[in-house]
Design an enzyme around this catalytic site. Structure first.
Site, PDB file in Angstrom:
ATOM      1  N   GLU A 267       0.831  -1.210   0.000  1.00 42.73           N
ATOM      2  CA  GLU A 267       0.000   0.000   0.000  1.00 42.73           C
ATOM      3  C   GLU A 267       0.870   1.267   0.000  1.00 42.73           C
ATOM      4  OE1 GLU A 267      -2.718  -0.357   3.274  1.00 42.73           O
ATOM      5  OE2 GLU A 267      -3.670  -2.143   2.457  1.00 42.73           O
TER       6      GLU A 267
ATOM      7  N   GLU B 234      -3.966  -9.071   0.398  1.00 41.18           N
ATOM      8  CA  GLU B 234      -4.417  -8.804   1.764  1.00 41.18           C
ATOM      9  C   GLU B 234      -5.940  -8.764   1.731  1.00 41.18           C
ATOM     10  OE1 GLU B 234      -2.131  -5.900   3.929  1.00 41.18           O
ATOM     11  OE2 GLU B 234      -3.940  -5.136   4.925  1.00 41.18           O
TER      12      GLU B 234
END
Length: 824
Positions: free
Chosen positions: A427, A503
């Site tokens: 991220e 994720e």
């Protein structure tokens, strides 16, 4: 420092150092530690006798105390779509990891050898001094690093002094990072001609049932322009020599020494069959052996096929993985092999077959255990690149250090069979920068250069950005964090034609806590700062597990998932992360901070564990004051159907819906998707007594039943250990579950008695935890309140054989006692 004591200790070790060509010892005992800065502590003659004596690995911050003001952060979490900054309490666990710490020890080294010091990790900004001279600086606290200490070693045989200064800055992490020399430190001695640290690269270019080829590249230093002979034996999992080569080459320009082997009828590595081989190489210059180096490896193939997915050894499979942070709950960040093995054992029984090292380089002990126990691993190094997430995060060092950090990670783990994929980041804000794809390409190219055998991924959460700017299109395996509703779009737009759930889920729950009415909803918050165990609550940016199950089941091009997270961890107490003290540990875990499985564990187990049956009922059935009120019952099972009885009355059979049936109910039933994977009775009035579930197999025959009874008054403490025998190595651990039960052994789910512990014999009390994300009780003190009727105490062996006698006591309850053997 007591030099006499250490001289005697080091002299005992000295024979290990001088025997043979290569020796390795752990520098783990009798370190001196000081929290605070002491500039002169780098000097060899500094007086540290008044410092605390500790063993390494050591995490200085885990001893607390917890405090709201510890690393209080005022930030906007951009990846969670926050627009305005707010106070984040407990974001890094509420523990005092910020500051400077010093470690000092002494060691003896032979004067005629090459001496290398290896640090598996040091948190953080490590400055290493040998005999008063700065020998190494390594800023990233998660990476392993090493340096040549030979120029700094005393040549007259006296004790050498090793000093380490560490500094953790505020706002340098988004979770609890730990502090100190939290991983192992090793001293390696070799001859001048030797294989350097991580000096081999072993690949298996051809893998088939009838034979496999093995290519071994060995780097040899100290022999430039000289002929070197390497004799390598390949040792099978059974201990037999199955291939051998004896070759002589001249070492020029640092080129590695290449050897190739064929192995007939190889035993292939997989999560189900984690067979491991060894390549034992002996190095000769002339007639003199100068080194021996062992490379452990597995024989297996990995392949990603567009539209089809992931193949291991030619067989299609999907990752049934979890993400884990590196802390070990009440033990903190200090690495312990027994604690890691405990975690992996629980995950293995759940059916998990893969680990993502979120979001940092792992400890080598974790990767070795994954090799041995059978887990595929995605190794991930970074949570940020050149653009900051944290004010004092890795972005400060990225440009100067990133290649060195990547190379260390890749060379460290490229021979491990368990490692099947590299991740280059999580991220990262850079994913949306106009030049972000160039940074990603640079990192991916390093992976391909150092290891051309494994694919590369990146955990991307800004889907619109990465689909539009080319970032996702150039990654080997596009990995998406959450955003499950955009998987199909990504599959259709990207050239790779596959999607990895790098994720997933981020469902939140508290063990043994249930909220009414039972609703599926995001960002649910309650006055007690807990989340419901019905597994229907999640964050605004995430989802519940069933959506990820369906994507894996329905589309070949989804190659699996890594659930956030396998275990609760210190820090990030979402959804109670904004000015919500005392919340200070996560609620995401499938297993809680005390290593006790939550209900969700059995949901995953019912789908992932294909070798054992699962039949799990929730909630508990002790609800004084709820008589007559609706109390839904969920069952997690691999059986297709089951029948519910309350005090003998049937509430009917439920069966799992097909995908078509589930889709037909969308818009009519808010739990339509859940009914595909869970058996649900929404209308069950509570009455004390017992609930029984009878499970039926595919033919409709009764196959298994389970009963939960209403608990009576708390009566005694039940103590159960995960291991009846420990090794007398001074490091081995037993996890003891302590349960408050009634006279018949039924768990008392509301019990919160404070339990105290005594440990006698050849062991000691190490820590305890109860899984309550709001508990401020210190882990290292021999007492802990029960949470939802349970807690975990951890005991550690000494270095002598004998017995450990553990006893748990609580006011008004009969004590629990057990004995654990400690064996040489």
């Amino acid at each position: 420092m007591n030099k006499k004591l250490l001289t005697s200790l080091c002299c005992l070790l000295f024979p290990l150092l001088v025997m043979g060509q290569r020796a390795e010892i752990f520098l783990d005992k009798n370190w001196k530690f000081l929290k605070g800065d002491m500039p002169d502590a780098s000097q060899a003659d500094f007086d540290d006798t008044k410092w605390e004596t500790v063993n390494v690995p050591h995490d200085w911050a885990i001893f607390g105390p917890f405090d709201r003001s510890n690393d209080l952060q005022h930030v906007a979490v951009m990846q969670n779509f926050e627009k305005q900054a707010s106070v984040k309490t407990g974001r890094t666990g509420g523990l005092p990891y910020v500051g400077v710490g010093w470690y000092r020890t002494t060691f003896q080294a032979p004067t005629d050898k090459q001496v290398t010091l290896i640090f598996d990790g040091a948190m953080s900004e490590a400055r290493i001094y040998v005999n008063g001279q700065e020998a190494c600086f390594w800023p990233f606290g998660y990476n392993s690093f090493h340096f040549d200490a030979t120029p700094y070693i005393y040549k007259d045989g006296q004790l050498n002094t090793l000093s380490v200064r560490l500094e953790n800055k505020p706002q340098s992490s988004r979770w609890y990072p730990g502090a100190g020399l939290y991983r192992n430190v090793r001293l390696v001695t070799t001859e001048q001609v030797h294989v350097p640290v991580w000096g081999t690269q072993l690949t298996t270019p051809h893998v088939a049932d009838d034979y496999a080829s093995v290519r071994l590249l060995t780097t040899v230093v100290g022999a430039e322009n000289r002929e070197v002979r390497i004799v390598t034996n390949i040792i099978s999992p059974e201990g037999n020599v199955v291939a051998a080569k004896d070759n002589i080459r001249k070492i020029n320009h640092g080129q590695p020494f290449e050897q190739n082997f064929l192995i007939d009828a190889p035993s292939l590595w997989s999560p189900e069959t984690p067979h491991l081989y060894k390549a034992i190489s002996k190095i000769y210059v002339g007639d003199k052996q100068t080194d021996e180096y062992t490379t452990r490896f597995g024989i297996r193939s990995i392949e990603i096929v567009a539209d089809k997915g992931f193949f291991l050894n030619g067989k299609h499979r999907k990752f049934q993985g979890v993400c884990n942070h590196h802390d070990l709950g009440p033990l903190g960040a200090a690495i312990n092999t027994a604690a890691l093995r405990r975690q992996l054992t629980l995950l293995k029984d759940m059916g998990c077959d893969a680990i993502r090292t979120a979001h940092n380089m792992p400890a080598p002990e974790l990767i070795e255990l994954c090799d041995e126990m059978g887990f595929m691993v995605m190794v991930e190094p970074f949570d940020e690149w050149d653009i900051a997430k944290c004010e004092n995060g890795y972005h400060r060092y990225f440009n100067e250090w990133v290649e060195r950090d990547m190379v260390n990670m890749l060379r460290h783990y490229r021979n491990n069979a368990s490692v099947v994929m590299w991740s280059i980041g999580n991220e990262v804000p850079t994913q949306c920068s106009p030049e972000g794809y160039k940074v990603a390409s640079f990192l991916q190219d390093i992976c391909h250069r150092e290891d051309p055998t494994r694919p590369v991924t990146c955990g991307m959460d800004q889907v619109s950005c990465v689909l539009a700017n080319g970032f996702a299109a150039m990654i080997d395996v596009p990995g998406f964090n959450y955003r499950a509703h955009r998987y199909m779009e990504a599959y259709q737009k990207l050239p790779q034609n596959i999607v990895l759930g790098s994720e997933t889920s981020s469902t939140v729950s508290s063990r043994g806590v249930y909220k009414f009415p039972v609703l599926k909803r995001a960002d649910a918050k309650y006055d007690d700062h807990q989340s419901s165990g019905y597994d229907l609550e999640y964050c605004s940016w995430s989802n519940v597990p069933d959506k990820d199950f369906a994507l894996a089941d329905d589309y070949a091009w989804t190659i699996g998932q890594f659930v956030w997270t396998g275990f609760d961890y210190l820090g990030e107490p979402s959804p109670y992360d904004t000015d919500a003290w005392p919340s200070h540990s996560s609620l995401f875990g499938i297993i809680d901070l005390a290593s006790i499985p939550k209900d969700r564990y059995y949901l995953y187990r019912s789908l992932w564990n294909k070798k054992a049956n699962t039949l799990h009922i929730l909630p508990h059935w002790t609800w004084p004051g709820r008589e007559g009120e609706n109390t839904p019952v969920f069952v997690y099972t691999n059986y297709p159907s089951a029948e519910l009885f309350v005090n003998g009355k049937s509430y009917g059979k439920q069966r799992k819906l097909t995908s078509e049936e589930s889709r037909a109910l969308v818009g009519k039933d808010s739990l339509a998707l859940q009914r595909r994977y869970r058996l649900i009775w929404m209308d069950v009035p509570y009455e004390p007594g017992e609930i029984k579930v009878v499970a039926y197999d595919a033919s409709g025959a009764p196959s298994e039943e389970k009963i939960i009874r209403t608990a009576g008054k708390p009566h005694h403490l039940e103590v159960v250990t995960d291991r009846a025998q420990l090794s007398a190595d001074g490091k081995d651990l037993a996890y003891i579950t302590v349960r408050v039960v009634d006279k018949d052994g039924n768990l008392c789910p509301a019990a919160n008695h404070k339990v105290s512990f005594t440990v006698k014999g050849t062991g000691k009390y190490r820590a305890a935890a109860n899984g309550d994300p709001t508990s401020l009780d210190l882990f290292h003190l021999p007492q802990m309140p029960a949470f939802s009727g349970q807690l975990t105490a951890i005991v550690q062996s000494n270095e002598q054989a004998g017995e450990i006698v553990f006893e748990a006591k609580a006011k008004g309850l009969k004590a629990g006692k057990l004995i654990i053997s400690v064996l040489e």
